[in-house]
Every structure is written in C-alpha cells, then in structure tokens.
Scaffold this motif. Sequence first.
Motif, PDB file in Angstrom:
ATOM      1  N   VAL A 238      10.226  -2.684   2.719  1.00 28.91           N
ATOM      2  CA  VAL A 238       9.742  -3.787   1.878  1.00 28.91           C
ATOM      3  C   VAL A 238      10.144  -5.133   2.466  1.00 28.91           C
ATOM      4  CG1 VAL A 238       9.792  -4.804  -0.420  1.00 28.91           C
ATOM      5  CG2 VAL A 238       9.837  -2.312  -0.154  1.00 28.91           C
ATOM      6  N   ARG A 239       9.153  -6.016   2.621  1.00 22.21           N
ATOM      7  CA  ARG A 239       9.387  -7.331   3.206  1.00 22.21           C
ATOM      8  C   ARG A 239       9.397  -8.406   2.121  1.00 22.21           C
ATOM      9  NH1 ARG A 239       4.780  -7.215   7.763  1.00 22.21           N
ATOM     10  NH2 ARG A 239       3.557  -6.729   5.908  1.00 22.21           N
ATOM     11  N   SER A 240       9.704  -9.624   2.513  1.00 20.63           N
ATOM     12  CA  SER A 240       9.760 -10.720   1.548  1.00 20.63           C
ATOM     13  C   SER A 240       8.410 -10.888   0.859  1.00 20.63           C
ATOM     14  CB  SER A 240      10.158 -12.022   2.244  1.00 20.63           C
ATOM     15  OG  SER A 240       9.213 -12.387   3.223  1.00 20.63           O
ATOM     16  N   LYS A 241       8.456 -11.191  -0.418  1.00 19.97           N
ATOM     17  CA  LYS A 241       7.288 -11.375  -1.278  1.00 19.97           C
ATOM     18  C   LYS A 241       6.566 -10.056  -1.568  1.00 19.97           C
ATOM     19  CE  LYS A 241       6.454 -16.167   0.133  1.00 19.97           C
ATOM     20  NZ  LYS A 241       5.465 -17.147   0.644  1.00 19.97           N
ATOM     21  N   GLU A 242       7.156  -8.943  -1.156  1.00 14.60           N
ATOM     22  CA  GLU A 242       6.620  -7.628  -1.492  1.00 14.60           C
ATOM     23  C   GLU A 242       7.579  -6.933  -2.457  1.00 14.60           C
ATOM     24  OE1 GLU A 242       4.184  -6.291   2.546  1.00 14.60           O
ATOM     25  OE2 GLU A 242       6.212  -5.530   2.203  1.00 14.60           O
ATOM     26  N   LYS A 243       7.060  -5.928  -3.158  1.00 20.58           N
ATOM     27  CA  LYS A 243       7.868  -5.111  -4.047  1.00 20.58           C
ATOM     28  C   LYS A 243       7.674  -3.644  -3.685  1.00 20.58           C
ATOM     29  CE  LYS A 243       7.545  -8.359  -7.929  1.00 20.58           C
ATOM     30  NZ  LYS A 243       7.133  -8.538  -9.352  1.00 20.58           N
ATOM     31  N   ALA A 244       8.675  -2.840  -4.001  1.00 18.18           N
ATOM     32  CA  ALA A 244       8.599  -1.418  -3.675  1.00 18.18           C
ATOM     33  C   ALA A 244       7.373  -0.767  -4.312  1.00 18.18           C
ATOM     34  CB  ALA A 244       9.873  -0.708  -4.125  1.00 18.18           C
ATOM     35  N   LYS A 245       7.023  -1.216  -5.522  1.00 24.27           N
ATOM     36  CA  LYS A 245       5.889  -0.609  -6.222  1.00 24.27           C
ATOM     37  C   LYS A 245       4.560  -0.900  -5.526  1.00 24.27           C
ATOM     38  CE  LYS A 245       5.171  -4.441  -9.501  1.00 24.27           C
ATOM     39  NZ  LYS A 245       5.133  -4.802 -10.941  1.00 24.27           N
ATOM     40  N   ASP A 246       4.530  -1.920  -4.658  1.00 25.79           N
ATOM     41  CA  ASP A 246       3.299  -2.216  -3.920  1.00 25.79           C
ATOM     42  C   ASP A 246       2.921  -1.064  -2.988  1.00 25.79           C
ATOM     43  OD1 ASP A 246       3.186  -4.731  -5.107  1.00 25.79           O
ATOM     44  OD2 ASP A 246       4.343  -5.675  -3.506  1.00 25.79           O
ATOM     45  N   TYR A 247       3.936  -0.286  -2.590  1.00 28.39           N
ATOM     46  CA  TYR A 247       3.695   0.813  -1.653  1.00 28.39           C
ATOM     47  C   TYR A 247       3.413   2.142  -2.356  1.00 28.39           C
ATOM     48  CZ  TYR A 247       5.313  -2.228   2.103  1.00 28.39           C
ATOM     49  OH  TYR A 247       5.438  -3.259   3.006  1.00 28.39           O
ATOM     50  N   GLN A 248       3.520   2.162  -3.691  1.00 22.04           N
ATOM     51  CA  GLN A 248       3.358   3.425  -4.407  1.00 22.04           C
ATOM     52  C   GLN A 248       1.983   4.067  -4.205  1.00 22.04           C
ATOM     53  OE1 GLN A 248       5.936   5.001  -5.877  1.00 22.04           O
ATOM     54  NE2 GLN A 248       4.490   6.719  -5.921  1.00 22.04           N
ATOM     55  N   PRO A 249       0.876   3.294  -4.234  1.00 16.77           N
ATOM     56  CA  PRO A 249      -0.428   3.924  -3.978  1.00 16.77           C
ATOM     57  C   PRO A 249      -0.506   4.578  -2.602  1.00 16.77           C
ATOM     58  CG  PRO A 249      -0.723   1.767  -4.986  1.00 16.77           C
ATOM     59  CD  PRO A 249       0.725   1.869  -4.615  1.00 16.77           C
ATOM     60  N   ILE A 250       0.163   3.979  -1.624  1.00 13.80           N
ATOM     61  CA  ILE A 250       0.168   4.549  -0.274  1.00 13.80           C
ATOM     62  C   ILE A 250       0.963   5.848  -0.262  1.00 13.80           C
ATOM     63  CG2 ILE A 250       0.871   4.169   2.117  1.00 13.80           C
ATOM     64  CD1 ILE A 250       0.457   1.188   1.676  1.00 13.80           C
ATOM     65  N   VAL A 251       2.118   5.838  -0.926  1.00 14.52           N
ATOM     66  CA  VAL A 251       2.941   7.048  -1.015  1.00 14.52           C
ATOM     67  C   VAL A 251       2.162   8.165  -1.707  1.00 14.52           C
ATOM     68  CG1 VAL A 251       5.001   8.059  -2.074  1.00 14.52           C
ATOM     69  CG2 VAL A 251       5.139   5.820  -0.973  1.00 14.52           C
ATOM     70  N   ASP A 252       1.495   7.823  -2.798  1.00 17.56           N
ATOM     71  CA  ASP A 252       0.721   8.826  -3.542  1.00 17.56           C
ATOM     72  C   ASP A 252      -0.374   9.439  -2.675  1.00 17.56           C
ATOM     73  OD1 ASP A 252       2.271   8.320  -5.760  1.00 17.56           O
ATOM     74  OD2 ASP A 252       0.832   6.935  -6.678  1.00 17.56           O
ATOM     75  N   GLN A 253      -1.068   8.596  -1.911  1.00 17.25           N
ATOM     76  CA  GLN A 253      -2.160   9.089  -1.074  1.00 17.25           C
ATOM     77  C   GLN A 253      -1.631   9.934   0.081  1.00 17.25           C
ATOM     78  OE1 GLN A 253      -5.539   8.642  -1.755  1.00 17.25           O
ATOM     79  NE2 GLN A 253      -5.718  10.211  -0.165  1.00 17.25           N
ATOM     80  N   LEU A 254      -0.529   9.508   0.684  1.00 20.92           N
ATOM     81  CA  LEU A 254       0.063  10.269   1.785  1.00 20.92           C
ATOM     82  C   LEU A 254       0.539  11.641   1.307  1.00 20.92           C
ATOM     83  CD1 LEU A 254       2.119   7.499   3.630  1.00 20.92           C
ATOM     84  CD2 LEU A 254       0.065   8.654   4.468  1.00 20.92           C
ATOM     85  N   GLU A 255       1.100  11.675   0.099  1.00 18.02           N
ATOM     86  CA  GLU A 255       1.532  12.958  -0.454  1.00 18.02           C
ATOM     87  C   GLU A 255       0.326  13.855  -0.723  1.00 18.02           C
ATOM     88  OE1 GLU A 255       4.338  14.730  -4.055  1.00 18.02           O
ATOM     89  OE2 GLU A 255       3.353  12.792  -4.312  1.00 18.02           O
TER      90      GLU A 255
END
Length: 225
Positions: free
Chosen positions: A43-60
């Motif tokens: 996670v980088r500045s101005k980003e949140k961990a939840k921003d990556y959740q759709p990517i995690v869901d799709q990868l799973e």
Amino acid sequence: MSTPAKGLRGSQTQAQTRLLLSLWDLQGLNQAVKRSDLNKRLVRSKEKAKDYQPIVDQLEKDGAIKVTTKNRSVSLSLTPQGLELLKSGLQDPDFKFSGSIIGTKFPNALLKWVRSIGDLHPDSPQQTKKVSKLKTYGDFKKAILSTYDQLNQGYNLKDLVPIYRIRREIQDTVDRLQFNEWLIKMQEDDIFQLMSGEVAEMTPDKKADSLTLPGGAFRFYAKRL
C-alpha cells in the motif's frame, strides 16, 4: 483489468502485478504471508488496503493465490498459477512503477526476481511425461523417502539432503503448501530431522524451495532418522 480503480494509483493490472511481486518477494510461494505484512509492502501513500481487496478476490477466484483465515488473521500464499501470472505481468510493456519518486522495495524485489530467472530449477531433471499427483500422506512419505535415498546415495550427500532438491524432484506431484505440511509431519513422526546448518551458494530460489516452519525458523536440510 487495466482501468484505474478507486483509490489505486495506476491501473488494476499494474497493482495486481505489484501485489504478486510483493507476495513472491515475501516468500509467498513457500509459505503463507500475513495480509498485514503484505499491506506494509504494497500500500502506497493515498491508498488504502481495502483498495486492493477486489484484486485479492479476483486472484483467489482465478487460483493465483490462496487465502486462509485463522483467528481473524488473514494470510495469502502464491500458487504456481500466480507465479505464471506474475511472469506475464512483468513482461507486459505497459507495466511500470508510477510516481516521480520510487522507493527501494519494489525495484529491489524486481532485481531479486531478475537475478533468480537464470537459476530457477538447475538441479531438476526435465519432465517429459505426465506424473500422478500424490493424494495421501502415505503416498507422499513413500515418494519422499525414495527421493531422499536416491539423492543421498547418488550425490554422496552424507545423510544431509537439501530440502530444495527433494522438492524439485517431486514438484509436479504435490502442491507446495501440502509439501510443507507433510514434510513437517514426517519430522513430527520421527522420520526426518529438519535442520538449518550452513548453506553455501544460497540463492533466492533455493531458499524459496527450502522450508520455513510455522514459527518462522528456516530449514534447509533433511536428515533421515
């Protein structure tokens, strides 16, 4: 999956590649990585961990990563499919690190990846035919003991056989995480003693193909009891 997503800097495709690269760099191909540790890297500045959740869901969903939850702690691991997806992502000419100032974590991970390419599996024989999967602990135990004896005798290893060499010999017959679980069980059953010891010419891929115990201790050799 190339359009920008809310909160993410850059496209989802680039974020996906950075996620897979971070997971690989944290030894995710060899062990489960806590989501919190991955977030610190990803996670980088101005980003949140939840921003990556759709990517995690799709990868799973696609089988590229495996997500496990224990005592509310979420962990991720990289699958062989995920490794192939990472390779494709890094080869994409559109992939880049965005921003005017780039920290060292991603370039260093990428450098580590490049250095490992030429020595991915140097000790593994070429597989020319399809092999059957090991479905039970009993089958795994027989295969491991046979492989151990062949390596030990064939290369005069003096009863200290590198775990990465055993893994590579049977890598097409068992899932990586299942290999880890069953090998640890063989130690619990007093069949093997898993040892650390001094390691010469250690490379990132050899370390990844060795074994990290649940408590974090690193094991490189197997010794038959």
